[in-house]
Each structure stands twice: as structure tokens, then as C-alpha cells.
Design an enzyme around this catalytic site. Structure first.
Site, short mmCIF file in Angstrom:
data_model
loop_
_atom_site.label_atom_id
_atom_site.label_comp_id
_atom_site.label_asym_id
_atom_site.label_seq_id
_atom_site.Cartn_x
_atom_site.Cartn_y
_atom_site.Cartn_z
N GLU A 234 51.02 1.81 27.19
CA GLU A 234 51.13 0.87 28.41
C GLU A 234 52.49 1.30 29.22
O GLU A 234 53.23 1.45 28.57
CB GLU A 234 51.44 -0.54 27.75
CG GLU A 234 51.66 -1.43 28.94
CD GLU A 234 52.10 -2.84 28.38
OE1 GLU A 234 51.62 -3.50 27.29
OE2 GLU A 234 53.18 -3.35 28.82
N GLU A 239 59.06 -5.36 35.62
CA GLU A 239 59.22 -6.73 34.91
C GLU A 239 60.31 -7.43 35.17
O GLU A 239 61.19 -6.54 35.33
CB GLU A 239 58.88 -6.70 33.38
CG GLU A 239 57.27 -6.04 33.23
CD GLU A 239 57.42 -6.08 31.57
OE1 GLU A 239 56.73 -7.06 31.07
OE2 GLU A 239 58.03 -5.08 30.77
#
Ligand SMILES: *[C@@H]1O[C@H](CO)[C@@H](O)[C@H](O)[C@H]1NC(C)=O
Ligand SMILES: *[C@@H]1O[C@H](CO)[C@@H](O)[C@H](O)[C@H]1NC(C)=O
Ligand SMILES: *[C@@H]1O[C@H](CO)[C@@H](O)[C@H](O)[C@H]1NC(C)=O
Ligand SMILES: *[C@@H]1O[C@H](CO)[C@@H](O)[C@H](O)[C@H]1NC(C)=O
Ligand SMILES: *[C@@H]1O[C@H](CO)[C@@H](O)[C@H](O)[C@H]1NC(C)=O
Ligand SMILES: *[C@@H]1O[C@H](CO)[C@@H](O)[C@H](O)[C@H]1NC(C)=O
Ligand SMILES: *[C@@H]1O[C@H](CO)[C@@H](O)[C@H](O)[C@H]1NC(C)=O
Length: 422
Positions: A234, A239
């Protein structure tokens, strides 16, 4: 009287003029040569520093150029670039939002994409969130993202009914503590329209403000070539946390980039491959910034605005199984299992050597540790059975921090570009 001071100056003795002090010569020599060495060493350092920054030298072919000038229906329509994922099961992180296909939660306006969180209580009321209500997502996309679940699939025997119901419906019950997800939000992907294996991604975005908001720009593999998450990897390009700058565990003045990977579902080595960048006097909800991924077979770099502001820079100079430095035997409950290398037949880039698609989403809360317990008056505990209920009950605490006009709590995206090395 004749002064002795008026003696013929040529007759005065000035030994320092005729013979130089050898110590002074050495001092001069030392000073200049040390200065010279310093300058030469700096020049070499700059040169080798410059040369050691890996850059994409291959050609890049554009696979997605989205500026969000189309209207909402077109953007999310059958010929649009974006697929809305509609689910409420927490996406493996115990997230508290349900994602919808509603134009209240994902829409375009004036050339921007908005991912906007709204309150479920505005639709069904807080009492229903807490007790006696069944909420079924009639447009749940679980079946599309788990194709073996599609009716008529040749592999329909592998349909996981429990996972399907957990992702597509919820029942509130005050005696068990089960609640309906208190926030509605959005998660959109290029799963159907664009993916890359090595290349570049650029997303220009302004981050949402508000407690417990968790916006993300990230990528997942199209096919789980090396097994289920995190075995196939991933890539997290950005974020963040919407909490204010005073939040003790990195609020909206921080952005983070990372790679998630591991040989087992419960063994994720993200702690070996993450980093962040931070703003000193402002934050990422104030204005737009460009979040970039550069990815080749040799290296991967994630940065904001400039390569100098990198969050993660990784040379693929050793296999990920070596990089992980995993124990040879791990405990799965009481069961010891001998660890297998799922990437044994790959290269140093494996599992990051397959097609990945892009995801933009705005999550809320969660129980996976992204918001650590006991920081910033967090109203729930991660390992509590009533985490989502405790969060819902604290709505009067966190909702006012989201601002009043819906814009400051929106994840706004100006453009998305994806290139494939070609
Ligand atoms: C709530 O849960 C309790 C305990 O499991 C159960 O007895 C009750 O029937 C449930 N109520 C509803 C409305 O489902
Ligand atoms: C998903 O697939 C299951 C099993 O085939 C089916 O029962 C269900 O109705 C499908 N749901 C949707 C929303 O398509
Ligand atoms: C059926 O699905 C299972 C689980 O997703 C998978 O392991 C298996 O390879 C699939 N079989 C076929 C024939 O596609
Ligand atoms: C609605 O969701 C609940 C909880 O997942 C589930 O038990 C129920 O069967 C669903 N109802 C329908 C009609 O799908
Ligand atoms: C993913 O797997 C499907 C089914 O096996 C295949 O048709 C498709 O080409 C694969 N896509 C990629 C990007 O590997
Ligand atoms: C770990 O244990 C669980 C529960 O027994 C089991 O379902 C799972 O398959 C095991 N995982 C591995 C990698 O063995
Ligand atoms: C690696 O390749 C060997 C030989 O082709 C094969 O037997 C083995 O299953 C492969 N291992 C993995 C983890 O793919």
C-alpha cells in the site's frame, strides 16, 4: 637638546620587517588551507548530494489528467474517472464514517472536488443512531470491489456473507452498544479508470480542518499479486489529522507519507518506511499544496511541493523481506507459524512492482491507532467495544471544530495527475 625619538628612522631596528616570524607563516598557511579544504569539501558534498538524488529519467506518459471542471454527475458517471466506494464496515481500520454515493459527500464545484463529511443524525436522528434502527446501504459497492461476490460469478462459492453484511448494513442496539455510523463521508477511486506500475502522481489539495478527520491520498494494488493486504503493499502519498496545531500527536500542520507491507495480515512493517513534513507557522488546511509520488524500479519518493520537502525517500537497494528484518517464527494467537517470504521470486521493488490505483478519501476516527489513545481529549478508546458509540455520544465536542459552513471540514482537491513510465 636633541630628542632620541628623532633619530634617523632608517637606522631603527625593525626585525619583523626583514625576517618574517616562522610561526606567523605557519598560522597564515594553516588558516588559508583549512578554509580552502572547507570550501572544497562543501563543493564535493553538494556535488555528490546532488548526484545521489535519484530522478525519473525515463519517459512519462499521462494516464489521468483530472481538473474537476465537469459536473458531479459526469465526474462520477460511467465515463467519469472516479468510482465511489459505498460501505460502512470501517475499511479494516475501524473507521467511524460510512461512505456514500450522495452528492452531499462528494461533488464538484467551481473546478474543485469536495469530499465533505456530514452528520448521520441530521438524517435519522441521534436516537436511531444509538438504538433500534437498521441502516442498509442499498447501493453498497462491496460486490464490485470483491468481484467473487457478484451474482453469477464463476467463483461465487467464495462469497463471504459475514463480510458482506458487515460492510453493507448496520443495526443499532443500546444494550449491545452497536450504533449506526454517525458520520457520512466519501471514498473515491480510479480502480476502473487508471492505474500505474512505476511513474508519477501529483495531487493538489487543501486538507480539511476538524477533530478526528483523517484525509488520505493513497494507492492500493489492482490485483493482490502477492496475497491479501499488506502482502501486496500500500502506498500512502498523504495522510493527515484535521485536529488543530495544538493536538499533541501531529495535527493539521503535519503530513505523512508511508509504505505498508508485510508477510502476514497482522505483520505490517510500515514503521520501517514512513516519514513526515511539517509547517512552522501555518498548516495544510490553510491553502493548497501539491502531494507527489515518484516511483521507479530503483526508488520511491513522496514529497509535498518540493523534493526538498520529502516525507519518504527509499532506494530499492535490498529485498523488502530483508528490510523488514522479520523474526523467523511468529505467534498467531497460540499457534506458532514459520514465516514464509511471499516475495521470494521478486526483485528489490517487490511488492511495489505491480499496478496500483489511486484512492482519495476522508475518514473519521477509527480504532487502528492513527489517533492514539489519551491524546487530545480523544473521546473513545481503541480497544473498547463501544468505541464508535462513545465517539457518537461526543458529537457536541467534535462537531463544532468542523466549522460552520462545511467548507473548512471538506477535503478539497484541485487536480489529480498520473503518469506511467513508458
Ligand atoms: C439488542 O440486543 C439484545 C442483546 O443481544 C437483544 O436481546 C435485543 O433483541 C436487541 N434489540 C434489538 C432491537 O435488536
Ligand atoms: C451482493 O452479492 C450477494 C451474493 O451474490 C447478493 O446476495 C447481494 O444482493 C449483492 N448485493 C448488491 C448490493 O449487489
Ligand atoms: C476463488 O476465490 C478464492 C478467494 O478469493 C481464491 O483464492 C481462488 O483462487 C478463486 N478461484 C478462482 C477459480 O478464481
Ligand atoms: C441490513 O443490514 C443488516 C446488518 O448488516 C443485515 O442483518 C440485514 O440482513 C440487512 N438487510 C437487508 C435487507 O439486506
Ligand atoms: C488483474 O487480474 C485480472 C483477473 O485475473 C486480469 O484480467 C487483469 O489483467 C489483472 N490486472 C492487472 C493490472 O494485472
Ligand atoms: C491465524 O489464526 C487465525 C485464527 O485461528 C486463522 O484464521 C488465520 O488463518 C491464521 N493466520 C495464519 C497466517 O496462519
Ligand atoms: C517461487 O517460484 C518457485 C518456482 O517457480 C515456486 O515453486 C514457488 O511457489 C514461488 N514462490 C512464491 C512465494 O511465489
Amino acid at each position: 637638546m636633541r630628542s632620541t625619538m628623532l633619530e634617523d628612522p632608517t637606522t631603527l631596528e625593525k626585525p619583523w620587517v626583514t625576517t618574517k616570524d616562522p610561526y606567523a607563516r605557519i598560522a597564515y598557511f594553516l588558516t588559508y588551507s583549512v578554509a580552502f579544504l572547507g570550501i572544497a569539501a562543501s563543493a564535493l558534498r553538494i556535488y555528490f548530494g546532488y548526484k545521489s538524488v535519484p530522478l525519473i529519467t525515463a519517459n512519462l506518459c499521462m494516464v489521468l489528467d483530472e481538473d474537476f471542471t465537469s459536473d458531479t454527475d459526469t465526474t462520477f458517471g460511467p465515463n467519469g474517472n472516479w468510482f465511489r466506494e459505498v460501505q460502512l464496515g470501517g475499511f479494516g481500520n475501524g473507521e467511524f464514517e460510512m461512505t456514500t454515493s450522495s452528492s452531499s459527500n462528494s461533488y464538484t464545484s467551481d473546478g474543485y472536488l469536495y469530499l465533505t463529511p456530514t452528520l448521520t443524525s441530521d438524517i435519522i436522528g441521534m436516537d436511531s443512531i444509538l438504538n433500534g434502527y437498521t441502516y442498509n446501504l442499498t447501493d453498497c459497492t462491496y460486490n464490485q470491489t470483491n468481484p467473487e461476490a457478484l451474482p453469477g460469478s464463476s467463483n461465487s462459492t467464495s462469497f463471504d456473507a459475514a463480510a458482506y453484511y458487515q460492510s453493507c448494513g448496520a443495526v443499532s442496539n443500546s444494550s449491545t452498544g452497536a450504533v449506526i455510523n454517525p458520520v457520512q463521508s466519501a471514498r473515491i477511486t480510479t480502480r476502473q479508470s487508471a492505474s500505474i506500475k512505476y511513474g508519477k502522481v501529483e495531487v493538489r489539495a487543501k486538507l480539511p480542518r476538524g477533530d478526528w478527520l483523517w484525509p488520505a491520498i493513497w494507492m492500493l494494488p489492482v490485483n493482490n499479486t502477492y496475497g491479501p493486504w499488506p502482502m501486496s503493499g500500500e502506498i500512502d502519498i498523504m495522510e493527515s489529522r484535521g485536529n488543530s496545531r495544538s493536538y499533541p500527536d501531529q495535527g493539521i500542520d503535519y503530513v505523512r507519507g508511508s509504505l505498508n507491507w508485510g508477510p502476514l495480515s497482522f505483520l505490517n512493517a510500515v514503521s520501517k518506511t514512513f516519514g513526515w513534513w511539517t509547517q512552522r507557522r501555518t498548516d495544510y488546511g490553510e491553502s493548497f499544496h501539491t502531494y507527489t509520488l515518484e516511483w521507479t524500479e530503483q526508488f520511491l519518493r513522496i514529497y509535498v511541493d518540493s523534493r526538498l520537502h520529502y516525507m519518504l525517500e527509499l532506494s530499492f537497494n535490498e529485498p523488502f523481506f530483508t528490510r523488514g528484518d522479520f523474526p523467523s517464527v511468529v505467534q498467531n494467537g497460540t499457534q506458532p507459524i514459520v514465516l514464509q517470504n511471499p516475495w521470494v521470486n521478486g526483485t528489490n521493488a517487490t511488492p511495489f512492482d505491480q499496478e496500483f490505483y489511486l484512492i482519495l478519501n476522508l475518514a473519521v476516527g477509527g480504532t487502528n491507532g492513527w489517533f492514539p489513545d489519551n491524546a487530545g481529549d480523544k473521546p473513545w478508546l481503541d480497544n473498547s467495544n463501544t468505541a464508535m458509540r462513545d465517539f457518537a455520544l461526543a458529537q457536541d465536542q467534535w462537531y463544532p471544530t468542523w466549522g460552520s459552513n462545511g467548507e473548512s471540514s471538506s477535503f478539497m482537491v484541485d487536480s489529480v495527475k498520473m503518469w506511467q513510465i513508458c
